[in-house]
Design an enzyme around this catalytic site. Sequence first.
Site, PDB file in Angstrom:
ATOM      1  CG  PHE A 143      40.129 -42.260 -20.151  1.00 17.25           C
ATOM      2  CD1 PHE A 143      40.700 -42.547 -18.723  1.00 17.25           C
ATOM      3  CD2 PHE A 143      39.137 -43.261 -20.155  1.00 17.25           C
ATOM      4  CE1 PHE A 143      40.744 -44.201 -18.530  1.00 17.25           C
ATOM      5  CE2 PHE A 143      38.625 -44.498 -19.728  1.00 17.25           C
ATOM      6  CZ  PHE A 143      39.660 -45.272 -19.425  1.00 17.25           C
ATOM      7  CG  LEU A 144      36.812 -35.412 -17.253  1.00 15.44           C
ATOM      8  CD1 LEU A 144      37.420 -34.297 -16.074  1.00 15.44           C
ATOM      9  CD2 LEU A 144      35.379 -35.294 -17.261  1.00 15.44           C
ATOM     10  NE  ARG A 145      43.674 -33.698 -21.215  1.00 14.94           N
ATOM     11  CZ  ARG A 145      43.763 -33.910 -21.843  1.00 14.94           C
ATOM     12  NH1 ARG A 145      44.663 -32.963 -22.092  1.00 14.94           N
ATOM     13  NH2 ARG A 145      42.860 -32.949 -23.461  1.00 14.94           N
ATOM     14  CD  GLU A 146      40.216 -31.408 -11.323  1.00 15.72           C
ATOM     15  OE1 GLU A 146      40.656 -30.319 -11.233  1.00 15.72           O
ATOM     16  OE2 GLU A 146      39.750 -32.407 -10.771  1.00 15.72           O
ATOM     17  CG  LEU A 194      57.239 -37.154 -22.361  1.00 14.79           C
ATOM     18  CD1 LEU A 194      58.768 -37.411 -23.120  1.00 14.79           C
ATOM     19  CD2 LEU A 194      57.281 -38.274 -21.638  1.00 14.79           C
ATOM     20  N   PRO A 237      58.847 -32.575 -16.596  1.00 15.06           N
ATOM     21  CG  PRO A 237      61.178 -32.004 -16.440  1.00 15.06           C
ATOM     22  CD  PRO A 237      60.332 -31.738 -17.688  1.00 15.06           C
ATOM     23  CB  CYS A 279      42.838 -38.223 -10.403  1.00 18.63           C
ATOM     24  SG  CYS A 279      41.137 -37.666 -10.704  1.00 18.63           S
TER      25      CYS A 279
HETATM   26  N1  LIG Z   1      38.406 -34.948 -11.345  1.00 18.83           N
HETATM   27  C1  LIG Z   1      38.876 -35.005 -12.089  1.00 18.83           C
HETATM   28  O1  LIG Z   1      39.327 -35.068 -12.699  1.00 18.83           O
HETATM   29  C2  LIG Z   1      38.660 -36.738 -13.144  1.00 18.83           C
HETATM   30  C3  LIG Z   1      37.766 -37.773 -11.544  1.00 18.83           C
HETATM   31  N2  LIG Z   1      37.355 -38.796 -11.919  1.00 18.83           N
HETATM   32  C4  LIG Z   1      37.095 -39.456 -10.397  1.00 18.83           C
HETATM   33  O2  LIG Z   1      35.520 -39.527 -10.538  1.00 18.83           O
HETATM   34  C5  LIG Z   1      35.317 -39.293  -9.111  1.00 18.83           C
HETATM   35  C6  LIG Z   1      34.780 -37.777  -9.177  1.00 18.83           C
HETATM   36  O3  LIG Z   1      35.614 -37.471  -8.659  1.00 18.83           O
HETATM   37  P1  LIG Z   1      35.774 -35.898  -8.833  1.00 18.83           P
HETATM   38  O4  LIG Z   1      34.074 -35.075  -9.668  1.00 18.83           O
HETATM   39  O5  LIG Z   1      36.663 -34.727  -8.778  1.00 18.83           O
HETATM   40  O6  LIG Z   1      35.013 -35.365  -7.048  1.00 18.83           O
HETATM   41  P2  LIG Z   1      34.338 -34.287  -6.997  1.00 18.83           P
HETATM   42  O7  LIG Z   1      34.393 -34.385  -5.276  1.00 18.83           O
HETATM   43  O8  LIG Z   1      34.830 -33.068  -7.519  1.00 18.83           O
HETATM   44  O9  LIG Z   1      32.471 -34.359  -6.384  1.00 18.83           O
HETATM   45  C7  LIG Z   1      32.015 -35.070  -5.914  1.00 18.83           C
HETATM   46  C8  LIG Z   1      30.832 -34.982  -5.819  1.00 18.83           C
HETATM   47  O10 LIG Z   1      29.606 -35.788  -4.728  1.00 18.83           O
HETATM   48  C9  LIG Z   1      28.471 -35.346  -4.335  1.00 18.83           C
HETATM   49  N3  LIG Z   1      28.317 -36.112  -3.153  1.00 18.83           N
HETATM   50  C10 LIG Z   1      28.368 -36.701  -2.775  1.00 18.83           C
HETATM   51  N4  LIG Z   1      28.002 -37.388  -1.325  1.00 18.83           N
HETATM   52  C11 LIG Z   1      27.101 -37.731  -2.442  1.00 18.83           C
HETATM   53  C12 LIG Z   1      25.886 -38.907  -2.183  1.00 18.83           C
HETATM   54  N5  LIG Z   1      25.534 -39.330  -1.573  1.00 18.83           N
HETATM   55  N6  LIG Z   1      25.138 -37.967  -3.334  1.00 18.83           N
HETATM   56  C13 LIG Z   1      24.544 -37.363  -4.058  1.00 18.83           C
HETATM   57  N7  LIG Z   1      26.161 -36.567  -4.238  1.00 18.83           N
HETATM   58  C14 LIG Z   1      27.010 -36.729  -2.995  1.00 18.83           C
HETATM   59  C15 LIG Z   1      29.572 -34.156  -3.302  1.00 18.83           C
HETATM   60  O11 LIG Z   1      28.866 -33.037  -2.415  1.00 18.83           O
HETATM   61  C16 LIG Z   1      30.632 -33.358  -4.463  1.00 18.83           C
HETATM   62  O12 LIG Z   1      30.021 -32.511  -5.197  1.00 18.83           O
HETATM   63  C17 LIG Z   1      36.076 -39.453  -8.271  1.00 18.83           C
HETATM   64  O13 LIG Z   1      36.347 -41.309  -8.157  1.00 18.83           O
HETATM   65  C18 LIG Z   1      37.208 -39.227  -8.965  1.00 18.83           C
HETATM   66  O14 LIG Z   1      38.828 -40.293  -8.908  1.00 18.83           O
HETATM   67  C19 LIG Z   1      37.483 -39.823 -13.021  1.00 18.83           C
HETATM   68  C20 LIG Z   1      38.425 -39.100 -13.926  1.00 18.83           C
HETATM   69  C21 LIG Z   1      38.860 -37.620 -14.217  1.00 18.83           C
HETATM   70  O1  LIG Z   2      41.724 -39.622 -13.101  1.00 20.85           O
HETATM   71  C1  LIG Z   2      41.362 -38.153 -13.726  1.00 20.85           C
HETATM   72  O2  LIG Z   2      41.335 -37.935 -12.492  1.00 20.85           O
HETATM   73  C2  LIG Z   2      42.295 -37.444 -14.406  1.00 20.85           C
HETATM   74  O3  LIG Z   2      43.728 -37.502 -13.961  1.00 20.85           O
HETATM   75  C3  LIG Z   2      44.356 -37.334 -14.448  1.00 20.85           C
HETATM   76  O4  LIG Z   2      43.564 -35.418 -15.086  1.00 20.85           O
HETATM   77  P1  LIG Z   2      44.108 -34.268 -14.376  1.00 20.85           P
HETATM   78  O5  LIG Z   2      44.679 -35.272 -12.773  1.00 20.85           O
HETATM   79  O6  LIG Z   2      42.845 -33.185 -14.405  1.00 20.85           O
HETATM   80  O7  LIG Z   2      45.307 -33.217 -14.407  1.00 20.85           O
HETATM   81  P2  LIG Z   2      46.981 -33.919 -15.589  1.00 20.85           P
HETATM   82  O8  LIG Z   2      46.834 -32.788 -17.017  1.00 20.85           O
HETATM   83  O9  LIG Z   2      47.107 -35.207 -16.043  1.00 20.85           O
HETATM   84  O10 LIG Z   2      47.950 -33.330 -14.494  1.00 20.85           O
HETATM   85  C4  LIG Z   2      47.874 -34.415 -13.271  1.00 20.85           C
HETATM   86  C5  LIG Z   2      49.644 -33.535 -12.387  1.00 20.85           C
HETATM   87  O11 LIG Z   2      50.281 -34.585 -13.654  1.00 20.85           O
HETATM   88  C6  LIG Z   2      52.011 -33.099 -13.575  1.00 20.85           C
HETATM   89  N1  LIG Z   2      51.547 -33.344 -14.878  1.00 20.85           N
HETATM   90  C7  LIG Z   2      51.474 -33.621 -16.281  1.00 20.85           C
HETATM   91  C8  LIG Z   2      52.002 -33.663 -17.464  1.00 20.85           C
HETATM   92  C9  LIG Z   2      53.365 -33.267 -17.101  1.00 20.85           C
HETATM   93  O12 LIG Z   2      54.335 -33.229 -18.225  1.00 20.85           O
HETATM   94  N2  LIG Z   2      53.892 -33.691 -16.346  1.00 20.85           N
HETATM   95  C10 LIG Z   2      53.490 -33.221 -14.703  1.00 20.85           C
HETATM   96  O13 LIG Z   2      53.915 -32.677 -13.755  1.00 20.85           O
HETATM   97  C11 LIG Z   2      50.471 -31.991 -13.560  1.00 20.85           C
HETATM   98  O14 LIG Z   2      51.200 -30.774 -13.548  1.00 20.85           O
HETATM   99  C12 LIG Z   2      49.546 -32.351 -12.161  1.00 20.85           C
HETATM  100  O15 LIG Z   2      50.291 -31.901 -11.771  1.00 20.85           O
HETATM  101  C13 LIG Z   2      44.197 -37.624 -16.104  1.00 20.85           C
HETATM  102  O16 LIG Z   2      45.103 -36.940 -16.760  1.00 20.85           O
HETATM  103  C14 LIG Z   2      43.150 -38.010 -16.721  1.00 20.85           C
HETATM  104  O17 LIG Z   2      43.056 -38.443 -18.156  1.00 20.85           O
HETATM  105  C15 LIG Z   2      42.227 -38.793 -15.820  1.00 20.85           C
HETATM  106  O18 LIG Z   2      40.575 -38.712 -16.602  1.00 20.85           O
END
Ligand SMILES: NC(=O)C1=CN([C@@H]2O[C@H](COP(=O)(O)OP(=O)(O)OC[C@H]3O[C@@H](n4cnc5c(N)ncnc54)[C@H](O)[C@@H]3O)[C@@H](O)[C@H]2O)C=CC1
Ligand SMILES: O=C(O)[C@H]1O[C@H](OP(=O)(O)OP(=O)(O)OC[C@H]2O[C@@H](n3ccc(=O)[nH]c3=O)[C@H](O)[C@@H]2O)[C@H](O)[C@@H](O)[C@@H]1O
EC number: 1.1.1.22
Length: 443
Positions: free
Chosen positions: A150-153, A251, A253, A261
């Site tokens: 559930f982390l946020r970037e 909330l 806009p 995601c």
């Molecule tokens: N980015 C976010 O904030 C969050 C993402 N998620 C979920 O986590 C998952 C990963 O997301 P991200 O980290 O953003 O993806 P990302 O695209 O940043 O990273 C994926 C990594 O996997 C590597 N990769 C691809 N195929 C591979 C393989 N066969 N073996 C080893 N490495 C391989 C790629 O080179 C890349 O470095 C997604 O399902 C996403 O929905 C969940 C919560 C937060």
């Molecule tokens: O599954 C995921 O990857 C993650 O997706 C979101 O995290 P993230 O995408 O990093 O960023 P958020 O802070 O949620 O913002 C998402 C988008 O919504 C927009 N936003 C957010 C909040 C708000 O009040 N209004 C709004 O327009 C932001 O500008 C951004 O474009 C969720 O907040 C995380 O809990 C989840 O783990």
Amino acid sequence: MKIAVVGTGYVGLVTGTCLSETGNEVTCVDINKQKVQMMREGHLPIYEPGLESLFHRNIAEERLLFTTELAEAIEDAELIFLALPTPMGDDGSADLSYILSASADIAKLIKGYKVIITKSTVPVGTADKVTAIIKANTDVEFDVVSNPEFLREGVAVEDFMKPERIVVGTKSDRARALLTQLYSPYVRQGNPIIFMDERSSELTKYAANSFLATKISFMNEIANLCEKLGADVDMVRMGIGSDSRIGKRFLFPGIGYGGSCFPKDVSALAKSADESYYDFKILNAVMEVNKLQKVAFLEKVKDYFNYDFDGKKIAVWGLAFKPETDDIREAPAIYILKELLEYGATVAAYDPEAINNFDNYTNLKISYGDDSYEVLKDADALLILTEWAVFRNPEFSKMKDLMKQHVIFDGRNLFDIDTMLNQGFTYNSIGRTTLDLFQKVEE
Ligand SMILES: NC(=O)C1=CN([C@@H]2O[C@H](COP(=O)(O)OP(=O)(O)OC[C@H]3O[C@@H](n4cnc5c(N)ncnc54)[C@H](O)[C@@H]3O)[C@@H](O)[C@H]2O)C=CC1
Ligand SMILES: O=C(O)[C@H]1O[C@H](OP(=O)(O)OP(=O)(O)OC[C@H]2O[C@@H](n3ccc(=O)[nH]c3=O)[C@H](O)[C@@H]2O)[C@H](O)[C@@H](O)[C@@H]1O
């Protein structure tokens, strides 16, 4: 504990680093050789506040290792985390190919008991699919666990180290005990580890992201209505947010949610519902509103310039999909800048961290500045697309000296309207000003 993390993107690298911080030995594996080489040389491939010091410390302590060899990463590991991409497929559903092929590869390599943990966001039923694939390829004992992230970037380290909750989907007592041990240092303040079955856990992740996206789209519609009715969305936001049943967060806009995601997860949940012959009406509206929000913002800009951008220079502050990240995946800026170029504008943009990613990904013919002010020179308007803190308190007089026309379209409501009007700017924001107000200012 000995841990392997497969995939070192935003989730995998943060997971690996934060798990090594509590004394675990973590080997991260990625197929991207250049990325692995970079990390081995002590360089972070992403911008994520707070990650760098943990990354260096745990590399120095030899608790955090990087490899391109899956076999090497999983050999001694009892826990194997899958942090692989699950991008949106052509039909809007989640593409599980990375997860399923890595599961088959893992199955062929394991020699003793392993827990395979899905951190990636995956549709309901994926744990069953992964289990079937592994079973088909090995006789070794294993468990498959759903443990969505559930982390946020931008605040990923804080979110990982102090999660509000951890969700674990498993029916295995053995896996449950191992994950309780692993996560106990992260829930010392009493935040729960919520155990459930795999399917509920998988759905929890989509429900959370979709609910947050719904909140945003709802507020974007309230903002649009405010513009028609002459109300101020910031006041409405505070008015409703102080009701604890609604809550203050999410909330705000803007120009629509972006990122890697929300767009793909809302779409994947809608697709899952479709496939189950359930018409999830709210989700379809959430996506539609989101798509239109950036279009409506740009429409105001086009209207202002009578659709004629010939000889017009537009300055842009912010390219990332949100502040404190270099991630530009599904950033509204991509659509907005493409359109401006289509209409013949010259565009100069600045973002504190996302310029390289934006330029590499879009290859648009725009110029980039080294700071907020550089891009303002001779600009006919400024568009604010990401609410980086550095944009919040600019020197207005310096801005005016640089800009040809003192016009701001603020997609993130950074400034107080009266302040902007007093400073002599023509200022349009979301849900607070109308084009009528523009005309009044100009008269
Ligand atoms: N980015 C976010 O904030 C969050 C993402 N998620 C979920 O986590 C998952 C990963 O997301 P991200 O980290 O953003 O993806 P990302 O695209 O940043 O990273 C994926 C990594 O996997 C590597 N990769 C691809 N195929 C591979 C393989 N066969 N073996 C080893 N490495 C391989 C790629 O080179 C890349 O470095 C997604 O399902 C996403 O929905 C969940 C919560 C937060
Ligand atoms: O599954 C995921 O990857 C993650 O997706 C979101 O995290 P993230 O995408 O990093 O960023 P958020 O802070 O949620 O913002 C998402 C988008 O919504 C927009 N936003 C957010 C909040 C708000 O009040 N209004 C709004 O327009 C932001 O500008 C951004 O474009 C969720 O907040 C995380 O809990 C989840 O783990």
